[in-house]
Write a protein that holds these residues in place. Structure first.
Motif, PDB file in Angstrom:
ATOM      1  N   TYR A 146    -111.621  73.293  56.661  1.00  0.00           N
ATOM      2  CA  TYR A 146    -109.966  73.137  56.354  1.00  0.00           C
ATOM      3  C   TYR A 146    -110.524  71.175  55.363  1.00  0.00           C
ATOM      4  CZ  TYR A 146    -111.600  69.284  59.843  1.00  0.00           C
ATOM      5  OH  TYR A 146    -111.716  68.164  60.489  1.00  0.00           O
ATOM      6  N   LYS A 147    -109.756  70.995  54.753  1.00  0.00           N
ATOM      7  CA  LYS A 147    -109.755  70.217  53.285  1.00  0.00           C
ATOM      8  C   LYS A 147    -109.084  68.351  54.396  1.00  0.00           C
ATOM      9  CE  LYS A 147    -111.297  72.004  50.336  1.00  0.00           C
ATOM     10  NZ  LYS A 147    -112.809  71.830  48.960  1.00  0.00           N
ATOM     11  N   ALA A 173     -98.981  74.847  60.093  1.00  0.00           N
ATOM     12  CA  ALA A 173    -100.136  73.225  60.256  1.00  0.00           C
ATOM     13  C   ALA A 173    -100.594  74.281  59.977  1.00  0.00           C
ATOM     14  CB  ALA A 173     -99.721  72.675  61.235  1.00  0.00           C
ATOM     15  N   LEU A 174    -101.084  75.406  61.245  1.00  0.00           N
ATOM     16  CA  LEU A 174    -102.600  75.208  60.824  1.00  0.00           C
ATOM     17  C   LEU A 174    -102.850  76.779  59.321  1.00  0.00           C
ATOM     18  CD1 LEU A 174    -105.228  76.559  61.714  1.00  0.00           C
ATOM     19  CD2 LEU A 174    -103.852  78.461  63.438  1.00  0.00           C
ATOM     20  N   ILE A 175    -101.779  77.696  59.708  1.00  0.00           N
ATOM     21  CA  ILE A 175    -101.249  78.332  58.527  1.00  0.00           C
ATOM     22  C   ILE A 175    -101.704  77.372  56.885  1.00  0.00           C
ATOM     23  CG2 ILE A 175    -100.397  79.150  56.673  1.00  0.00           C
ATOM     24  CD1 ILE A 175     -98.337  80.727  58.957  1.00  0.00           C
ATOM     25  N   MET A 176    -101.233  76.270  56.759  1.00  0.00           N
ATOM     26  CA  MET A 176    -101.501  75.398  55.834  1.00  0.00           C
ATOM     27  C   MET A 176    -102.387  75.002  55.803  1.00  0.00           C
ATOM     28  SD  MET A 176     -98.694  75.683  53.587  1.00  0.00           S
ATOM     29  CE  MET A 176     -97.255  75.780  54.116  1.00  0.00           C
ATOM     30  N   ARG A 177    -103.337  74.517  56.816  1.00  0.00           N
ATOM     31  CA  ARG A 177    -104.716  73.893  56.851  1.00  0.00           C
ATOM     32  C   ARG A 177    -105.709  74.856  56.893  1.00  0.00           C
ATOM     33  NH1 ARG A 177    -104.253  68.387  57.168  1.00  0.00           N
ATOM     34  NH2 ARG A 177    -106.326  67.965  56.680  1.00  0.00           N
ATOM     35  N   GLY A 235    -113.445  78.227  51.409  1.00  0.00           N
ATOM     36  CA  GLY A 235    -112.366  77.252  51.124  1.00  0.00           C
ATOM     37  C   GLY A 235    -111.596  78.104  50.929  1.00  0.00           C
ATOM     38  N   ASP A 236    -111.100  79.168  50.878  1.00  0.00           N
ATOM     39  CA  ASP A 236    -109.889  80.205  50.647  1.00  0.00           C
ATOM     40  C   ASP A 236    -108.362  80.201  51.715  1.00  0.00           C
ATOM     41  OD1 ASP A 236    -110.557  80.884  48.287  1.00  0.00           O
ATOM     42  OD2 ASP A 236    -111.635  82.439  48.374  1.00  0.00           O
ATOM     43  N   PRO A 237    -107.821  80.470  52.120  1.00  0.00           N
ATOM     44  CA  PRO A 237    -106.829  80.059  53.140  1.00  0.00           C
ATOM     45  C   PRO A 237    -107.453  81.408  53.735  1.00  0.00           C
ATOM     46  CG  PRO A 237    -105.357  80.327  51.373  1.00  0.00           C
ATOM     47  CD  PRO A 237    -106.517  80.325  50.414  1.00  0.00           C
ATOM     48  N   VAL A 238    -107.279  81.233  55.144  1.00  0.00           N
ATOM     49  CA  VAL A 238    -106.822  82.062  56.190  1.00  0.00           C
ATOM     50  C   VAL A 238    -105.759  82.963  56.640  1.00  0.00           C
ATOM     51  CG1 VAL A 238    -108.039  83.213  58.617  1.00  0.00           C
ATOM     52  CG2 VAL A 238    -108.385  81.188  57.327  1.00  0.00           C
ATOM     53  N   TRP A 239    -105.154  82.256  56.447  1.00  0.00           N
ATOM     54  CA  TRP A 239    -103.437  82.861  57.057  1.00  0.00           C
ATOM     55  C   TRP A 239    -102.228  82.659  55.677  1.00  0.00           C
ATOM     56  CZ3 TRP A 239    -106.102  80.028  60.834  1.00  0.00           C
ATOM     57  CH2 TRP A 239    -106.753  80.585  62.042  1.00  0.00           C
ATOM     58  N   ARG A 240    -101.322  83.246  55.087  1.00  0.00           N
ATOM     59  CA  ARG A 240     -99.979  83.538  54.534  1.00  0.00           C
ATOM     60  C   ARG A 240     -99.473  82.547  55.078  1.00  0.00           C
ATOM     61  NH1 ARG A 240    -103.584  82.062  49.995  1.00  0.00           N
ATOM     62  NH2 ARG A 240    -105.057  84.322  49.807  1.00  0.00           N
ATOM     63  N   THR A 241     -98.244  82.556  54.451  1.00  0.00           N
ATOM     64  CA  THR A 241     -96.691  81.507  55.112  1.00  0.00           C
ATOM     65  C   THR A 241     -96.097  82.470  56.272  1.00  0.00           C
ATOM     66  OG1 THR A 241     -95.921  81.738  53.106  1.00  0.00           O
ATOM     67  CG2 THR A 241     -96.997  79.691  54.071  1.00  0.00           C
ATOM     68  N   GLN A 250    -106.734  68.325  66.711  1.00  0.00           N
ATOM     69  CA  GLN A 250    -108.304  68.180  66.162  1.00  0.00           C
ATOM     70  C   GLN A 250    -108.382  68.638  64.086  1.00  0.00           C
ATOM     71  OE1 GLN A 250    -110.560  71.597  68.074  1.00  0.00           O
ATOM     72  NE2 GLN A 250    -111.880  70.007  68.794  1.00  0.00           N
ATOM     73  N   ILE A 251    -108.040  68.849  64.415  1.00  0.00           N
ATOM     74  CA  ILE A 251    -108.092  68.664  62.147  1.00  0.00           C
ATOM     75  C   ILE A 251    -107.129  67.227  61.952  1.00  0.00           C
ATOM     76  CG2 ILE A 251    -106.658  69.563  60.394  1.00  0.00           C
ATOM     77  CD1 ILE A 251    -106.768  72.180  60.451  1.00  0.00           C
ATOM     78  N   ALA A 252    -105.998  67.243  62.622  1.00  0.00           N
ATOM     79  CA  ALA A 252    -105.150  65.797  62.266  1.00  0.00           C
ATOM     80  C   ALA A 252    -105.817  63.846  63.316  1.00  0.00           C
ATOM     81  CB  ALA A 252    -103.730  65.517  63.061  1.00  0.00           C
ATOM     82  N   ASP A 253    -106.576  64.959  64.040  1.00  0.00           N
ATOM     83  CA  ASP A 253    -107.485  63.304  64.782  1.00  0.00           C
ATOM     84  C   ASP A 253    -108.304  63.238  63.518  1.00  0.00           C
ATOM     85  OD1 ASP A 253    -106.025  62.943  67.032  1.00  0.00           O
ATOM     86  OD2 ASP A 253    -107.609  64.406  68.256  1.00  0.00           O
TER      87      ASP A 253
END
Length: 112
Positions: A33-34, A61-65, A71-77, A98-101
């Motif tokens: 994630y970025k 949030a997981l889809i977006m992050r 660096g490519d998205p794993v999931w789509r909306t 964990q990403i948010a932390d």
């Protein structure tokens, strides 16, 4: 450069910067994630929270992050329902936490 240019450059540095990662033991793989996402993506997540759709918001949030090592998205909306019904949402929730932390504070983001 003026304040607008400086602000844009600072945010561009964050969203185009290095990939961070979390190893997910249950999935035997790593999610990347970025350090930040843009306002449009944040809005999609917050809209779901505001509607009381907490599980949907966490999955979104997981889809977006969630990114792969390139660096490519794993999931789509369009895969939101799949995540909600075919994935362990407790694991998804932990990853998103964990990403948010690990998101930088304002002071950390200012550091060169």
């Amino acid at each position: 450069m003026g304040i607008k240019d400086n602000a844009k450059a600072q945010f561009s540095d964050i969203i185009s910067g290095e990939l961070h990662s979390i190893y997910v033991e249950e999935w035997k793989d790593t999610i990347y994630y970025k350090a930040a996402i843009n306002g449009k993506k944040q809005s999609q997540i917050l809209k779901l929270y505001d509607q009381g759709k907490t599980v949907e918001a966490v999955c979104m949030a997981l889809i977006m992050r969630g990114l792969n090592k390139d660096g490519d998205p794993v999931w789509r909306t369009g895969e939101l329902n799949e995540l909600m019904h075919e994935y362990d949402t407790n694991v998804i929730s932990r990853i998103v936490e964990q990403i948010a932390d690990n998101d930088p504070t304002v002071d950390e983001a200012k550091k060169p």
